[in-house]
Design a protein around this motif. Structure first.
Motif, short mmCIF file in Angstrom:
data_model
loop_
_atom_site.label_atom_id
_atom_site.label_comp_id
_atom_site.label_asym_id
_atom_site.label_seq_id
_atom_site.Cartn_x
_atom_site.Cartn_y
_atom_site.Cartn_z
N GLU A 153 0.90 -1.19 0.08
CA GLU A 153 0.06 -0.09 0.14
C GLU A 153 0.71 1.25 -0.01
O GLU A 153 0.61 2.27 -0.70
N GLU A 154 1.91 1.28 0.83
CA GLU A 154 2.89 2.46 0.68
C GLU A 154 3.52 2.51 -0.42
O GLU A 154 3.83 3.66 -0.96
N LEU A 209 4.60 5.89 -4.88
CA LEU A 209 4.90 5.89 -6.60
C LEU A 209 3.91 6.66 -7.05
O LEU A 209 4.37 7.60 -8.16
N ASP A 210 2.74 6.87 -6.65
CA ASP A 210 1.64 7.47 -7.28
C ASP A 210 2.17 9.09 -6.94
O ASP A 210 2.04 9.98 -8.02
N ALA A 211 2.71 9.43 -5.76
CA ALA A 211 3.14 10.73 -5.68
C ALA A 211 4.37 11.25 -6.27
O ALA A 211 4.39 12.18 -7.09
N PHE A 212 5.29 10.08 -6.42
CA PHE A 212 6.53 10.38 -7.16
C PHE A 212 6.24 10.84 -8.75
O PHE A 212 6.47 11.92 -9.42
N LYS A 246 4.82 17.43 -10.02
CA LYS A 246 5.29 18.23 -10.87
C LYS A 246 6.55 18.18 -11.44
O LYS A 246 7.03 18.14 -12.69
N GLU A 247 7.64 17.78 -10.66
CA GLU A 247 9.06 17.70 -10.96
C GLU A 247 9.36 16.45 -11.98
O GLU A 247 9.92 16.73 -12.85
N TRP A 248 8.55 15.59 -11.57
CA TRP A 248 8.63 14.33 -12.64
C TRP A 248 8.01 14.56 -13.93
O TRP A 248 8.78 14.63 -15.09
#
Length: 110
Positions: free
Chosen positions: A64-65, A70-73, A77-79
């Motif tokens: 889950e983590e 990974l969703d956040a990464f 915006k940076e990615w």
């Protein structure tokens, strides 16, 4: 990492001629970005057997983590603005395998 932790193995098949640029970008930009997002990188680097393959091993407290970070990464915006297009242009394909931490035990080399 507790016993519920997971290890993610990702192998990238890079486009011919992209290995050097990919390794440089990963070392200089992507690895620090993963660290800023709290993603534990266990190992990364080119394959000894295939110059067009690159391995990334990451660790997470749980599946889950893993999904959440990974969703956040990959949604950051940076990615999206600085990495996505350039990195994906160097990758032909990739495969991911997620294993429980306990699956990675001591290695015996005969």
């Amino acid at each position: 990492m507790d016993s519920n932790g997971v290890i993610e193995l990702r192998v990238y098949k890079l486009r011919p001629g992209a290995a050097g640029a990919f390794a440089d970008r990963f070392r200089e930009q992507i690895s620090p970005m993963l660290e800023r997002h709290g993603i534990e990188v266990v190992h990364y680097g080119p394959s000894l057997a295939d110059p067009d393959s690159f391995c990334l091993i990451r660790a997470y407290p749980s599946v889950e983590e893993q999904q959440a970070v990974l969703d956040a990464f990959y949604g950051s915006k940076e990615w999206l603005e600085q990495q996505d297009e350039a990195v994906m242009a160097m990758i032909e394909s990739y495969n991911t395998c997620v294993l429980p931490v306990e699956a990675i035990g001591p290695v015996r080399i005969a």
